[in-house]
Scaffold this motif. Structure first.
Motif: not given
Lengths: 291, 305, 297
Positions: C151, C154-155, C89, C158-159
């Motif tokens: 995952r 990373e999410d 990310s 990113r948020n």
């Protein structure tokens, strides 16, 4: 917040180094505290023998506090392979090693027959038949007879529930009950677990299968074979032929704790537990087989 | 002064930036290493059938004769796995046919019809469905579904249908949540525009939303298919494991994962039989890679539109 | 127009029916399990050991093993997954390497767990010479989980709003310091929620563990907490049958007369734990986010 992250990180690092340290020290903890029997033994393999071996390990360890016996399942093939490659001290198997391993590898193993296990033909309780001759059984399993009325029962389709072709139970049944006759392919349900077999036979009309005596209960009906009932007495006297030895294989002659444990399995101290669990002690057998 | 100097020095940069950067980069690369390891190990075992035992891959893939225990006198072991492949494919496809319409309906419901209920009820429900262990699915299938099918559809209960039903419940969360994400990603402008020219909500969903979300939905479907294909224990408990091509959906049959779980422990490593099982594991691995490539293809199509 | 209106209504009704059908299915599924296992939902069953051939065995060691495997595998996966998530990310540049990593994550995520179990059998069990151990099982599950955790990380990262990141960089912090001191703490609630959810899934894993952690549980001495002692529950180098594997085994080799009830009871307990994981993760996520939100504003 930083403190929290730091402490989490620190504990992770600690935990990882701890497991790494443990990995370094390996699994063979040969502790020597002066008692005659100590050390680790791993026995791997047959799931049919597993409950008995676990029970023996438990009792053995209660007597010898410094010994540590680990019993694992995984199947006869896994057990033989592991013992042959040195991954385990004892390989538990339902069948002779030569049937699973290449000849040169099987020759290096020493066979210890620890007990006998009997098998019976079982059918759905609604079926009125009580006895099957060898020929009738062969005809049923090879798909020649497809209706129970042909063997004196009601008009009902025969449903065969078989074991996977790699299973030791199936090999034994094929060899001693069916004279090695080829079973019909693609007709039978296959279940690799005694529990599932029992359930399927109990619930499916017209079902026939075979189970080790230790698994049989009221939910299924046991059939006579050639007029002989599948009882411990009939097996020990040699009247009833569908049984096999349970084997413990070692690579070369066993020593130390391994030897002590195998000796214990076949000793008189353990005989009653063998009978209790539905197996048959070697000492009760009035006959023997060498193949 | 000194502090300032340190802050601008290379050492400071190394300590407070590069160290971290390289560490995380290493772990990013580690994922590649792990995948390569996995593939290499499974491939070496799986290819032994063809390189050491000299069986032809054609026979392995297209023959229906599976007699791995056949004696040398009768022609030696035969390891045709077509029946298992057909079993895996049919049970997974049937599960998709059952599961996809339901999953997509749920996704539409959660996003367009009642987002409130979706968030409060359906989202947690999907999470619980995801969390239920496959052994439990198998156990309930064996205790409830098999007798039900036996009573209502004839046959033995252990069947293609039972396997597919169990799988369809298992893959429903995957398809539903991926589809819901895809629908949420569609711009609300489309929706508003469509409603403003007098279309009903259903027309908007059917004509505008679903077509635009199609690549995302297809991705979910392929992911579901991949999961169905690789599921082992739950299917094995209800499929019946009869080694034959099924003629109807109430016939019992067998699939690749079942035969692997049944025979792996009972065969010794290095034998033809055991190698053939590893080859099937390799085939499963190749299949899941193919599914991933397929998803990428679908995704690209969606973008180029 | 009327026709399309009717179609619209009809569609809505049908969708409502399907949605309620799914909820109903879930309720009956869970209800069935809890009802079947009701007789076993007591403390005795949860903490006592299985007994041979007799009724009344419990699932204590198996439950412990399940939790321990979850814990160990998380210790292995979280740092790796989080690091990989940070890389993807924050540092990765679009290009070949990133594409390959993404492909690998997807490939790992879609692998059948039985294949991972076989890989574990080959590498962690046979090649290392450990045999079936809890640690091998934890490693196999770690492989299974790594893509998921990556995952999630990373999410979550990113948020994190860009404003937070920019503020930190403007203060003169390096990129890494920003990640370490600002971004990860901000992403923590989402991370924790995701991680616990995943733990719930590991808890029920069986196929990958059959061939790695084994199908037996040696006698554990619950008074001995030295992880180097072979009979200590904490020793990671002992075979460890988890609850899910035990259900599988009871079904196959269950010699106890009450095997059926044990499987029912164990399934019920398994489901209850999945619920607990779910509820705890939501609760923690909420607590953490209010805590941090409170601090941030």
């Amino acid at each position: 917040m930083n403190k929290l992250i730091k402490s989490i990180t620190l504990s992770m690092v600690l935990a990882i180094s701890l497991t790494a340290a443990l990995a370094g020290c390996g699994t063979k903890n040969e502790t020597d505290t002066g008692s005659d029997i100590s050390g680790s033994v791993t026995a791997v393999g047959s799931s049919a023998l597993q409950p008995l071996a676990e029970k023996a390990a438990q009792m053995f360890m209660d007597k010898n506090k410094d010994a540590n016996i680990q019993v694992q399942g995984g199947g006869s093939g896994t057990g033989l392979k592991q013992v042959s490659e040195g991954g385990a001290d004892i390989g538990n198997s339902d069948v002779y090693a030569a049937e699973k391993l290449p000849e040169d590898k099987a020759k290096a193993l020493v066979d210890h027959k620890v007990c006998v296990v009997g098998f019976a033909t079982v059918v759905n309780p609604k079926i009125k038949v009580d006895n099957l001759t060898k020929q009738q059984l062969i005809d049923i399993f090879s798909g020649k007879i497809t209706n129970w009325k042909d063997v004196g029962g009601d008009d009902m389709k025969v449903v065969i529930i078989n074991r996977p072709s790699s299973s030791g139970t199936r090999a034994t049944f094929k060899k001693y009950a069916l004279d090695g006759a080829e079973e019909a392919e693609g007709k039978a349900l296959t279940e690799d677990q005694s529990g599932t077999v029992k359930k399927a036979v109990a619930e499916t009309d017209g079902a026939i299968s075979y189970l080790a005596l230790s698994y049989i209960d009221k939910s299924v009906k046991t059939l006579k074979y050639e007029g002989v009932e599948a009882t411990v007495e009939n097996i020990t006297s040699g009247k009833y032929p569908i049984w096999s030895y349970e084997h413990m294989y070692t690579k070369g002659k066993p020593t130390g704790a391994v030897k002590a444990f195998i000796d214990y399995m076949t000793s008189s101290d353990f005989t009653s537990s063998i009978s209790e669990m539905g197996y048959i002690p070697n000492s009760d057998m009035k006959i023997s087989r060498d193949k | 002064m000194l502090k300032e100097k340190y802050k601008n020095s290379k050492l400071y940069y190394l300590e407070h930036e590069l160290l971290g950067k390289y560490t995380v980069t290493f772990f990013g690369i580690f994922l590649i290493i792990l995948t390569i390891c996995l593939v290499t190990f499974i491939a070496t075992k799986g290819l032994a059938t063809f390189f050491n035992n000299h069986y032809s891959p054609i026979e392995f893939l297209f023959s229906t004769v599976w007699k791995p225990d056949r004696g040398v006198s009768k022609g030696g072991p035969a390891i045709g796995t077509l029946i298992f492949i057909v079993g895996s494919v049919s049970v997974s496809l049937l599960a998709l046919i059952i599961s996809t319409p339901l999953s997509v309906s749920i996704a539409i419901f959660m996003t367009e019809i009642s987002p409130k209920l979706g968030k409060k009820l359906l989202q947690p429900a999907i999470e619980v469905f995801t969390g239920i262990p496959s052994v439990v699915y198998g156990w309930v299938g064996l205790s409830v579904l098999v007798p039900l099918i036996r009573a209502n559809f004839g046959g033995l209960g252990f069947s293609l249908l039972a396997g597919s039903l169990v799988l369809s419940i298992m893959i429903f969360p995957t398809i539903a949540s991926v589809s819901a994400d895809a629908i949420r990603a569609i711009s609300r402008d489309y929706y508003e525009a469509s409603l403003s020219i007098g279309a009903t909500r259903w027309q908007t969903i059917w004509k505008i939303i679903l077509p635009s979300a199609m690549p995302g939905i297809l991705t979910g479907v392929v992911l579901g298919l991949a999961r169905a294909f690789g599921e082992a224990l739950a299917v094995q408990m209800v499929l019946g494991n009869t080694i034959r091509i099924p003629h109807s959906i109430v016939d019992s049959t067998v699939n690749m994962t079942s035969i692997i779980t049944m025979d792996m422990g009972n065969t010794a490593m290095g034998t033809v039989w055991n190698n053939a099982l590893w080859s099937m594991a390799l085939l499963l691995l190749i299949m899941s890679f193919l599914f991933i490539i397929l998803i990428h293809k679908i995704g690209k199509k969606g973008v180029s539109k | 127009m009327l026709k399309s209106k009717t179609a619209d209504r009809l569609a809505t009704v049908v969708l409502y029916i399907i949605a309620s059908g799914i909820i109903l299915l879930l309720l009956s599924f869970v209800g069935y399990l809890l009802y079947q296992g009701r007789e076993r939902l007591n403390l005795h069953f949860i903490i006592s050991s299985p007994v041979f051939m007799k009724e009344g065995g419990g699932i204590g060691p198996q439950l412990f093993n399940s939790l321990y495997i979850v814990f160990l595998s998380m210790i292995i996966t979280v740092p790796i997954g989080l690091a990989a998530g940070v890389y993807l990310s924050e540092y990765s540049k679009p290009g070949k390497v990133t594409d390959i990593i993404r492909f690998c994550i997807e490939a790992l995520a879609s692998l059948p767990s039985i294949v991972i179990g076989l890989f574990g059998l080959l590498v962690f069990v046979s090649m290392t010479g450990w045999g079936y151990t809890l640690f091998s099982g934890a490693l196999a599950v770690a492989v299974l989980n790594l893509p998921v955790i990556t995952r999630i990380s990373e999410d979550a990262i990113r948020n994190v709003p860009d404003t937070v990141k920019e503020a930190s960089l403007a203060m003169g912090a390096t990129h890494w310091q920003t990640i370490y001191k600002v971004i990860i703490p901000t992403a923590l609630p989402a991370l924790v929620t995701g991680l616990i959810m995943t733990s719930g899934r590991v808890f029920g894993e069986a196929a990958a563990l059959l061939y790695t952690a084994g199908m037996s549980s040696p006698n554990l001495n619950f008074d001995d907490w030295n992880p180097f002692h072979i009979r200590s529950p904490l020793n990671p180098f002992r075979p460890a049958e988890t609850l899910a594997v035990y259900i599988w085994k009871v079904n196959s080799e269950g010699l106890a007369p009450d095997a059926r009830q044990i499987a029912d009871g164990a399934s019920a307990i398994l489901i209850i734990f999945v619920f607990i994981f779910n509820i705890v993760s939501r609760f923690l996520g909420r607590v953490l986010s209010t805590k941090f939100a409170g601090r941030k504003n």
